[in-house]
Scaffold this motif. Structure first.
Motif, PDB file in Angstrom:
ATOM      1  N   ASP A  46       0.810  -1.218   0.000  1.00  0.00           N
ATOM      2  CA  ASP A  46       0.000   0.000   0.000  1.00  0.00           C
ATOM      3  C   ASP A  46       0.841   1.265   0.000  1.00  0.00           C
ATOM      4  O   ASP A  46       0.301   2.375   0.108  1.00  0.00           O
ATOM      5  N   ARG A  47       2.141   1.130  -0.147  1.00  0.00           N
ATOM      6  CA  ARG A  47       3.029   2.291  -0.225  1.00  0.00           C
ATOM      7  C   ARG A  47       3.225   2.631  -1.692  1.00  0.00           C
ATOM      8  O   ARG A  47       3.865   1.902  -2.430  1.00  0.00           O
ATOM      9  N   ARG A  48       2.671   3.741  -2.119  1.00  0.00           N
ATOM     10  CA  ARG A  48       2.650   4.088  -3.531  1.00  0.00           C
ATOM     11  C   ARG A  48       4.028   4.489  -4.042  1.00  0.00           C
ATOM     12  O   ARG A  48       4.819   5.118  -3.352  1.00  0.00           O
ATOM     13  N   ASP A  49       4.285   4.162  -5.318  1.00  0.00           N
ATOM     14  CA  ASP A  49       5.542   4.515  -5.975  1.00  0.00           C
ATOM     15  C   ASP A  49       5.662   6.027  -6.127  1.00  0.00           C
ATOM     16  O   ASP A  49       6.732   6.606  -5.900  1.00  0.00           O
ATOM     17  N   THR A  50       4.577   6.687  -6.518  1.00  0.00           N
ATOM     18  CA  THR A  50       4.567   8.127  -6.762  1.00  0.00           C
ATOM     19  C   THR A  50       3.262   8.719  -6.252  1.00  0.00           C
ATOM     20  O   THR A  50       2.187   8.150  -6.479  1.00  0.00           O
ATOM     21  N   VAL A  51       3.359   9.850  -5.553  1.00  0.00           N
ATOM     22  CA  VAL A  51       2.168  10.601  -5.138  1.00  0.00           C
ATOM     23  C   VAL A  51       2.370  12.049  -5.550  1.00  0.00           C
ATOM     24  O   VAL A  51       3.505  12.530  -5.642  1.00  0.00           O
ATOM     25  N   LEU A  52       1.272  12.755  -5.803  1.00  0.00           N
ATOM     26  CA  LEU A  52       1.407  14.129  -6.297  1.00  0.00           C
ATOM     27  C   LEU A  52       0.157  14.937  -5.992  1.00  0.00           C
ATOM     28  O   LEU A  52      -0.917  14.382  -5.740  1.00  0.00           O
ATOM     29  N   ASP A  53       0.319  16.268  -6.010  1.00  0.00           N
ATOM     30  CA  ASP A  53      -0.780  17.199  -5.784  1.00  0.00           C
ATOM     31  C   ASP A  53      -0.545  18.464  -6.591  1.00  0.00           C
ATOM     32  O   ASP A  53       0.605  18.869  -6.809  1.00  0.00           O
ATOM     33  N   GLY A  54      -1.640  19.097  -6.992  1.00  0.00           N
ATOM     34  CA  GLY A  54      -1.575  20.402  -7.627  1.00  0.00           C
ATOM     35  C   GLY A  54      -2.843  21.162  -7.294  1.00  0.00           C
ATOM     36  O   GLY A  54      -3.916  20.812  -7.789  1.00  0.00           O
ATOM     37  N   VAL A  55      -2.739  22.186  -6.425  1.00  0.00           N
ATOM     38  CA  VAL A  55      -3.930  22.884  -5.941  1.00  0.00           C
ATOM     39  C   VAL A  55      -3.684  24.390  -5.893  1.00  0.00           C
ATOM     40  O   VAL A  55      -2.538  24.850  -5.840  1.00  0.00           O
ATOM     41  N   VAL A  68       0.118  25.608  -5.128  1.00  0.00           N
ATOM     42  CA  VAL A  68       0.957  24.590  -4.501  1.00  0.00           C
ATOM     43  C   VAL A  68       1.074  23.400  -5.453  1.00  0.00           C
ATOM     44  O   VAL A  68       0.073  22.939  -6.008  1.00  0.00           O
ATOM     45  N   ARG A  69       2.302  22.944  -5.640  1.00  0.00           N
ATOM     46  CA  ARG A  69       2.559  21.698  -6.363  1.00  0.00           C
ATOM     47  C   ARG A  69       3.429  20.821  -5.463  1.00  0.00           C
ATOM     48  O   ARG A  69       4.337  21.324  -4.789  1.00  0.00           O
ATOM     49  N   ALA A  70       3.164  19.542  -5.477  1.00  0.00           N
ATOM     50  CA  ALA A  70       3.911  18.620  -4.626  1.00  0.00           C
ATOM     51  C   ALA A  70       4.016  17.269  -5.313  1.00  0.00           C
ATOM     52  O   ALA A  70       3.112  16.854  -6.038  1.00  0.00           O
ATOM     53  N   ALA A  71       5.127  16.598  -5.077  1.00  0.00           N
ATOM     54  CA  ALA A  71       5.301  15.251  -5.621  1.00  0.00           C
ATOM     55  C   ALA A  71       6.367  14.517  -4.827  1.00  0.00           C
ATOM     56  O   ALA A  71       7.346  15.115  -4.364  1.00  0.00           O
ATOM     57  N   SER A  72       6.160  13.221  -4.672  1.00  0.00           N
ATOM     58  CA  SER A  72       7.152  12.331  -4.077  1.00  0.00           C
ATOM     59  C   SER A  72       7.273  11.122  -4.996  1.00  0.00           C
ATOM     60  O   SER A  72       6.272  10.451  -5.277  1.00  0.00           O
ATOM     61  N   VAL A  73       8.480  10.876  -5.485  1.00  0.00           N
ATOM     62  CA  VAL A  73       8.730   9.868  -6.517  1.00  0.00           C
ATOM     63  C   VAL A  73       9.762   8.871  -6.001  1.00  0.00           C
ATOM     64  O   VAL A  73      10.835   9.262  -5.524  1.00  0.00           O
ATOM     65  N   ARG A  74       9.449   7.586  -6.098  1.00  0.00           N
ATOM     66  CA  ARG A  74      10.400   6.554  -5.669  1.00  0.00           C
ATOM     67  C   ARG A  74      11.637   6.591  -6.558  1.00  0.00           C
ATOM     68  O   ARG A  74      11.545   6.669  -7.785  1.00  0.00           O
ATOM     69  N   GLY A  75      12.801   6.525  -5.943  1.00  0.00           N
ATOM     70  CA  GLY A  75      14.041   6.597  -6.691  1.00  0.00           C
ATOM     71  C   GLY A  75      14.346   5.308  -7.441  1.00  0.00           C
ATOM     72  O   GLY A  75      13.795   4.242  -7.162  1.00  0.00           O
ATOM     73  N   LEU A  76      15.261   5.420  -8.405  1.00  0.00           N
ATOM     74  CA  LEU A  76      15.617   4.267  -9.229  1.00  0.00           C
ATOM     75  C   LEU A  76      16.169   3.119  -8.401  1.00  0.00           C
ATOM     76  O   LEU A  76      15.925   1.944  -8.694  1.00  0.00           O
ATOM     77  N   SER A  77      16.933   3.439  -7.363  1.00  0.00           N
ATOM     78  CA  SER A  77      17.504   2.387  -6.531  1.00  0.00           C
ATOM     79  C   SER A  77      16.414   1.568  -5.847  1.00  0.00           C
ATOM     80  O   SER A  77      16.426   0.335  -5.868  1.00  0.00           O
ATOM     81  N   HIS A  78      15.439   2.256  -5.246  1.00  0.00           N
ATOM     82  CA  HIS A  78      14.354   1.553  -4.571  1.00  0.00           C
ATOM     83  C   HIS A  78      13.470   0.812  -5.577  1.00  0.00           C
ATOM     84  O   HIS A  78      12.942  -0.263  -5.276  1.00  0.00           O
ATOM     85  N   ARG A  79      13.295   1.379  -6.759  1.00  0.00           N
ATOM     86  CA  ARG A  79      12.519   0.681  -7.782  1.00  0.00           C
ATOM     87  C   ARG A  79      13.220  -0.612  -8.205  1.00  0.00           C
ATOM     88  O   ARG A  79      12.581  -1.646  -8.390  1.00  0.00           O
ATOM     89  N   HIS A  80      14.533  -0.538  -8.369  1.00  0.00           N
ATOM     90  CA  HIS A  80      15.299  -1.702  -8.814  1.00  0.00           C
ATOM     91  C   HIS A  80      15.285  -2.815  -7.774  1.00  0.00           C
ATOM     92  O   HIS A  80      15.084  -3.989  -8.110  1.00  0.00           O
TER      93      HIS A  80
END
Length: 325
Positions: A46-55, A68-80
């Protein structure tokens, strides 16, 4: 093809969609972006790879105060390796509409449960700050008490989770040993949404190396604290992190952000390649963030740019003031 087929083809409606998605690259992206196959963490479905907002933030008259813009993106290392994203962000506005509170946290990678610490620090910490602003101005906030409250929450959460995992001494282990399992940096911002002489007052408090910047006129990145490892002979990855309470209380930093500028809070997944802001990454982000991106999706694509040797999680929250008519 018969006559009927030709007629059917002629009558077929034209395509009504347009656009596309192409990943951003800054300089040499290296080989990893094209070769990494993202896989999920079997312990974190349930831990998402990418989350984002734009409001947009509105005043009482429904006029825009800021974006406001926001984003959290899983890095390549964690994806691999199939491990969860350890960054987290949160933002909220106080009920009276006066203050915007932002929290950005970066879980320490060595701790398998550090994403839990980051979630608590970003979300609960921002909640506590917003609640305190209901009865105190930002200059009267008791930041050491707020930081200790967040640290205590992480400690309690860690002991509970480790006990559930069968760690025998979870209830008695030293906090330093507990931090080996879950720890996080955190940065909080309090933005006054009422501008004075066209500028919004900002207070910043942090534990660790999560950084805040203001993009000034002319594309100049202005760090709001010492740039990571600045002046050091050797780069160090050692950071202060909760639940370990800093030996010296963190001192609030005060700055301003005006229309035509942008305040950005970011984890070191972006801060490290940004460096001092004058290189290729700084020029790229200054260009694409000179005005608010059209959507949170576009902002997330910027956050996830490819750059050789930088494969950490990436998180940013940005605030653009809107000039009053």
């Amino acid at each position: 093809m018969g006559a009927a087929d030709v007629s059917d083809a002629a009558d077929a409606p034209a395509a009504v969609w347009q656009g596309g998605v192409e990943p951003f690259q800054v300089g040499d992206p290296g080989r990893a972006p094209s070769r990494v196959v993202p896989i999920p963490d079997p312990d974190g479905w349930d831990r998402r790879d990418t989350v984002l907002d734009g409001v947009a933030l509105l005043d009482a008259g429904r006029a825009r105060v800021g974006e406001v813009r926001a984003a959290s993106v899983r890095g390549l290392s964690h994806r691999h390796y199939g491990t969860v994203r350890q960054d987290e962000y949160s933002f909220r506005r106080t009920p009276d509409g006066r203050w915007l509170v932002i929290g950005v946290a970066d879980g320490v990678s060595a701790g398998k449960l550090s994403h839990k610490a980051a979630i608590l620090a970003a979300r609960k910490g921002a909640e506590l700050v917003a609640k305190a602003l209901a009865t105190s101005g930002p200059d009267d906030l008791r930041w050491p008490d707020l930081i200790r409250a967040v640290a205590g929450g992480i400690e309690r959460l860690g002991r509970k989770r480790l006990a559930e995992l069968g760690v025998a001494d979870a209830s008695t282990m030293a906090v330093r040993d507990l931090a080996a399992h879950l720890a996080t940096t955190v940065l909080y911002a309090v933005v006054d949404l009422v501008a004075v002489a066209g500028a919004h007052d900002v207070r910043l408090v942090k534990v660790g190396d999560t950084s805040a910047w203001v993009l000034r006129a002319g594309g100049r990145w202005e760090p709001q604290d010492a740039v990571k490892n600045e002046g050091a002979e050797l780069h160090s990855s050692a950071v202060q992190a909760l639940p370990l309470v800093p030996a010296v209380d963190p001192a609030p930093v005060r700055t301003t952000v005006a229309a035509g500028e942008v305040l950005v809070l970011m984890t070191d997944g972006i801060g490290d390649p940004l460096g001092h802001g004058g290189g290729a990454v700084g020029r790229f982000l200054a260009d694409v963030w000179s005005t608010p991106p059209a959507s949170g999706l576009e902002f997330a694509a910027h956050v996830g740019f490819a750059r050789k040797s930088f494969d950490d999680d990436r998180t940013a929250v940005a605030f653009w003031p809107i000039p009053r008519p």
